[in-house]
Enzyme design. Structure first.
Site, short mmCIF file in Angstrom:
data_model
loop_
_atom_site.label_atom_id
_atom_site.label_comp_id
_atom_site.label_asym_id
_atom_site.label_seq_id
_atom_site.Cartn_x
_atom_site.Cartn_y
_atom_site.Cartn_z
CE LYS A 152 0.16 7.03 -1.72
NZ LYS A 152 -0.22 5.44 -1.61
CB THR A 153 -2.71 7.10 2.65
OG1 THR A 153 -3.71 6.17 2.71
CG2 THR A 153 -2.40 7.87 3.87
N GLY B 18 -0.93 2.72 -3.27
CA GLY B 18 -2.19 2.93 -3.90
C GLY B 18 -2.09 4.67 -4.22
#
Length: 552
Positions: free
Chosen positions: A202-203, A81
């Site tokens: 990343k998140t 995502g």
């Protein structure tokens, strides 16, 4: 009036020069620390990753020695995502590579990990990179959720890397994506391909963190976006004085986003999934807690309020968690279930296949929630919690509970509810100054690790509550974060998710103040939109979570 294809903010942000740690403003040297071990299942992880296990934590330090570096080509992948700041990781990687040698090249694999396997790529040039600096989204090369776990995929990736002369791959992703990076690094090392693999954390969920990775990028921006919206809703509720707003917030498993937004906005109630699990609360317990809050506020004349709900809540209710685990195993690669043509037949099949206890829980849920629990799993074998409308479930059950209380004379207020889900609104926002700086630094670190020949590492920036010049840059072996978990019905090595620590300072601060925030309407905070120019205390402020975790 002449129309422009870019907003004034886009034009202004293109001019922003991200800040770097002092150590990275010139030539760097790598300082290696002690050897590492995995967080759990050490012997198993060591056997699975013999070439990349036990490496040292690395710190980058400033040096006066400008040594020559060989020309390299690097491939970059955006995986999973979106999260604000991804473009700046790529810009930082590009600038770092060009600083090391002007002939270095950067290729972007298109559409996520599948681009590596299917040989879809572009060369990233100054002209392309400059269009995306300090912008949100992942549209520079696109992203995807293809899971890299098959040797055939690895070999196809190696083939295109050898064809293009690529020496290293940088995978920008969350815990599952960096698990893939770890597996890929080990395979390429075992097979002497000469291809390094580096990960970047990343998140927006905030669950890829430990003592060496203080936060994942995108969390700061997303929480500020959601907190602005929550503040706006609380101002509206305080004005109309007639609605309860149930706000579900993205965060697949952990409640970091919900907690951070609560710290920024002071809602009347915020459910923390990890606390629900710790206290072994049932769904009925949660409804009783909400109804009790609403009844108490009604006595004071307040028939409105704000309630934050973490996206993954339903997985943390012990009775429902057992049910979901059974469903994950039952529905993994289940041809019989998939062949059933209608929802009614699928529901009956599930009821007959579950243990008696889970069958009772499944049957007690509204049909809509049961249907959502039976939907296709994500690529990692998990239920897609973003598709489960938990806030609507809570509203409906609260409505019935309040009606029971009213019949007994325990509640005399009015209950009108509005449901919200904030998820995609925050994933591609223009990154805050913090995320713009942090991501640019992470990309630069990746170029240094590649230059030093490292593989199986994830980039790390620490000391994040200080000004960017004082940040500490380095790299952490990905195997250090690994353990064994059950996925798709099998035991697999994965990065351990970092859940909300109920003994940690952020939750403890929240727990000390939530009863006070539950009362009245005097404690709401209205953060407003992200600010990009002006005082550093407004523009460069990190999250409340980071400040509480690391301030003295």
């Amino acid at each position: 009036m002449k129309m422009n294809d870019k907003s004034p903010l886009q034009i202004e942000r293109a001019l922003y020069q991200p800040k770097l740690p002092e150590a990275m403003k010139g030539p760097v040297a790598l300082k290696e620390g002690a050897k590492t071990t995995s967080v759990a299942d050490q012997e198993t992880i060591k056997k699975l990753f013999p070439n990349t296990y036990g490496q040292s934590v690395i710190t980058l330090e400033k040096t006066n020695n400008q040594s020559a570096t060989p020309v390299v080509s690097v491939g970059v992948i955006l995986s999973g995502g979106q999260a604000p700041g991804g473009h700046n990781v790529i810009a930082g990687l590009f600038d770092g590579l060009k600083k090391l040698h002007p002939d270095n090249k950067l290729y972007g694999f298109l559409g996520g990990p599948s681009g590596l396997v299917e040989h879809k790529y572009i060369e990233l040039t100054h002209e392309i990179i400059d269009e995306y600096r300090n912008t949100g989204g992942f549209d520079i090369i696109g992203s995807g959720r293809t899971k890299l776990e098959d040797p055939e995929q690895f070999d196809k990736g190696a083939a295109i890397c050898h064809q293009l002369g690529i020496n290293a791959i940088v995978i920008i992703g969350g815990d599952d994506s960096n698990t893939n990076a770890c597996i890929l690094a080990e395979y390429y090392a075992q097979n002497n391909t000469g291809i390094q693999v580096i990960g970047c954390p990343k998140t927006i969920d905030g669950d890829l963190k430990n003592e060496m990775i203080e936060t994942s990028f995108g969390f700061d921006t997303a929480c500020k976006v959601y907190s602005e919206l929550i503040g706006n809703i609380q101002r509206d509720a305080n004005s109309s004085k007639k609605y309860y707003h149930f706000i579900r917030l993205m965060g697949r498993s952990a409640s970091h986003i919900a907690l951070e937004c609560a710290l920024q906005t002071h809602p009347n109630m915020c459910i923390i999934s990890e606390e629900v699990e710790e206290k072994k609360m049932t769904l009925r317990d949660i409804i009783n807690q909400i109804a009790k809050l609403i009844a108490a506020r009604a006595k004071e004349g307040y028939n409105f309020g704000s309630i934050l709900v973490p996206e993954g809540l339903i997985e943390f209710i012990p009775e429902v968690k057992v049910l979901i685990n059974e469903l994950n195993d039952l529905l993994a690669h289940n041809g019989v279930f998939n062949a059933i043509p209608n929802d009614e037949g699928r529901r009956e099949y599930v009821l007959q296949s579950l243990t008696p206890q889970s069958a009772v829980v499944f049957e007690s849920l509204p049909l809509s929630i049961g249907k959502q629990l039976m939907l296709d799993r994500d690529p990692h074998g998990n239920v897609q919690v973003s598709l489960i409308e938990t806030e609507k479930l809570l509203i409906e059950m609260t409505k019935y509970r309040l009606a029971e209380m009213k019949a007994r004379g325990e509640y005399k207020g009015k209950f009108q509810a509005v449901n919200h889900f904030f998820g995609y609104e925050g994933r591609c926002a223009t990154p805050s100054n913090f995320d713009a700086d942090y991501c640019y630094s992470l990309g630069n670190v990746a170029s240094s690790l590649i230059s030093a020949g490292k593989t199986g590492y994830i980039t790390s920036i620490r000391n994040l509550i200080k000004p960017a010049s004082e940040w500490i840059a380095g790299g952490v072996p990905i195997t250090m974060m690994m353990n064994i978990e059950r996925r798709h019905g099998k035991e697999k090595p994965v990065i351990r998710k970092a859940l909300v620590d109920l003994k940690g300072k952020p939750f403890q601060f929240f727990a000390q103040h939530r009863d006070e925030w539950a009362k009245g309407n005097k404690h709401y905070i209205f953060p407003g939109p992200i600010q990009y120019g002006g005082s550093a205390i407004v523009c460069d402020q990190p999250t409340k979570t980071l400040l509480l975790e690391y301030e003295d």
